[in-house]
Scaffold this active site. Structure first.
Site, short mmCIF file in Angstrom:
data_model
loop_
_atom_site.label_atom_id
_atom_site.label_comp_id
_atom_site.label_asym_id
_atom_site.label_seq_id
_atom_site.Cartn_x
_atom_site.Cartn_y
_atom_site.Cartn_z
N LYS A 91 1.01 -1.23 0.04
CA LYS A 91 0.00 -0.06 -0.02
C LYS A 91 0.92 1.30 0.03
O LYS A 91 2.06 1.19 0.41
CB LYS A 91 -0.74 0.05 1.29
CG LYS A 91 -0.18 -0.09 2.56
CD LYS A 91 -1.22 -0.18 3.84
CE LYS A 91 -0.28 -0.17 4.99
NZ LYS A 91 -1.09 -0.71 6.28
N TYR A 93 16.94 29.96 8.95
CA TYR A 93 15.77 30.45 9.39
C TYR A 93 15.50 30.91 10.89
O TYR A 93 16.10 30.23 11.63
CB TYR A 93 14.18 29.95 8.94
CG TYR A 93 14.01 30.02 7.47
CD1 TYR A 93 13.63 31.23 7.01
CD2 TYR A 93 13.87 28.87 6.69
CE1 TYR A 93 13.24 31.41 5.50
CE2 TYR A 93 13.46 28.97 5.37
CZ TYR A 93 13.40 30.12 4.70
OH TYR A 93 12.91 30.43 3.65
C1 LIG Z 1 -0.18 -1.83 6.93
C2 LIG Z 1 -0.96 -2.96 6.96
C3 LIG Z 1 -0.16 -4.31 7.38
C4 LIG Z 1 1.32 -4.15 7.37
O1 LIG Z 1 1.77 -3.89 8.27
P1 LIG Z 1 3.14 -3.66 8.93
O2 LIG Z 1 3.11 -3.08 10.39
O3 LIG Z 1 4.14 -2.54 8.00
O4 LIG Z 1 3.95 -5.09 8.80
C5 LIG Z 1 -1.02 -5.43 7.29
N1 LIG Z 1 -2.29 -5.31 7.44
C6 LIG Z 1 -3.16 -4.32 7.68
C7 LIG Z 1 -4.60 -4.52 7.86
C8 LIG Z 1 -2.14 -3.10 7.58
O5 LIG Z 1 -3.15 -2.01 7.62
#
Ligand SMILES: *Cc1c(COP(=O)(O)O)cnc(C)c1O
Length: 345
Positions: free
Chosen positions: A33, A242
């Site tokens: 994702k 800054y």
């Molecule tokens: C993002 C996510 C994962 C992966 O999690 P990690 O901690 O990055 O391994 C797995 N399952 C769901 C439902 C997620 O939202």
């Protein structure tokens, strides 16, 4: 060239995937994702598919459709937001498997795409996504009769191994799913590390693939090198950046590097941050600007051409610590402005 260089080691990602696979007997999927946590879903998923991964997880149907174009037919692509209004064409045309989160989504899915595969997401206590036990009881027999491709839930506290929530969610998930035929999935990276009791049939690592905590044994995946644009000498009493937020106490050689908060180098790291010139650690001076950072290179014998923010010396979690955040946020914030180089597996 002032463009900073982000190097992504696909071989390390594949090695991390294999290492997580070897921790149990479950099939190991891959969560890609948010463009594979900012590292490039197309490149990452293609490399992992060659390594043997056949199940990929995305957050949105749009991500799933793009991933399908990269991977071609074959691998399963699970959409964790489920089947939203407007997703139907993408789900159908790209052959995506929505993880159904509610009775409303279930109705939408079976009405719009009867016979099209789906999975079920259950809420075992996190109260984020998925059907609650009562909803699941009402729908369970109808849903299971249509042979879901996967039944999954997500752990809220898996990064804290001794948190009582882990065992509680495991018990709830078992109660909701023991005895079903569909394959089950509970563990992301943290859950995999809790042990095989949490693995079920398919695991869903994300951050561990990308070299982040809680997978302490992960191989580092990213390195980030920021070109030095200019170097100057600053006298005691003079300020850098800054708001004059850093003032020299001694004669200081200051390098201005190309990279800033527009590239995901969070402003919040400012006072605590370090970069590296070879083996020499160099302190960030003053505020991180949008495109530039001042760095103390007094200790470096010859003016460096570039300084390293991520790599051998410090991880995304080190940098996250300075900003009071987590490695996930550092990775996903890495901007589109870098020259990206992929090291082939
Ligand atoms: C993002 C996510 C994962 C992966 O999690 P990690 O901690 O990055 O391994 C797995 N399952 C769901 C439902 C997620 O939202």
């Amino acid at each position: 060239m002032a463009q900073a260089r982000l190097t992504i080691d696909l071989g390390a990602i594949c090695a991390n995937w294999r290492a997580l696979l070897a921790l149990g007997r479950a099939e190991t999927g891959a969560v890609v994702k948010a463009d594979a946590y900012g590292l490039g879903a197309e490149q990452v998923a293609t490399a992992l598919a060659r390594e043997g991964a056949t199940r990929f997880f995305v957050a949105l149907a749009e991500e799933g459709a793009a991933l399908r174009r990269a991977l071609g037919p074959g691998p399963d692509i699970f959409v964790m937001s489920g089947h939203m209004d407007g997703d139907t064409t993408l789900v159908r045309d790209a052959g995506l498997t929505p993880m159904i989160n509610s009775i409303d989504q279930m109705l939408r899915h079976v009405e719009a795409l009867p016979g099209h595969g789906f999975g079920i997401q259950l809420d075992s206590g996190m109260n984020r996504l998925g059907m609650e036990p009562a909803e699941w009881s009402a729908l369970r027999d109808i849903a299971l009769a249509q042979r879901p491709a996967l039944v999954m839930s997500h752990l809220a506290c898996a990064d804290t191994p001794d948190h009582a929530m882990n065992a509680r969610q495991l018990a709830v998930f078992r109660e909701m799913t023991d005895g079903i035929e569909a394959p089950r999935s509970l563990a992301a990276t943290g859950g995999i590390l809790l042990g095989p009791g949490y693995h079920f049939d398919i695991t869903r690592p994300g951050i561990g693939l990308y070299g982040g905590l809680p997978f302490i044994d992960a191989r580092p995946v990213v390195s980030l090198s920021l070109p030095v644009i200019q170097v100057r000498d600053v006298a005691p009493g003079e300020s850098v950046g800054y708001d004059n937020s850093w003032i020299a106490q001694a004669p200081t050689r200051v390098a201005t590097v190309s990279g800033g908060y527009a590239d995901g180098i969070l402003r919040a790291i400012g006072p605590k941050g370090w970069l590296w010139a070879g083996e020499t650690r160099c302190k960030v001076l003053g505020r991180v600007s949008m495109d530039l950072i001042g760095v103390d290179v007094t200790a470096v014998r010859t003016d460096p051409e570039a300084l390293e923010l991520l790599g051998r010396h410090q991880s995304v979690d080190t940098v996250a610590g300075w900003a009071g955040t987590i490695g996930y946020e550092i990775l996903t914030a890495l901007g589109p402005r870098y020259a990206r180089r992929y090291l082939a597996p």
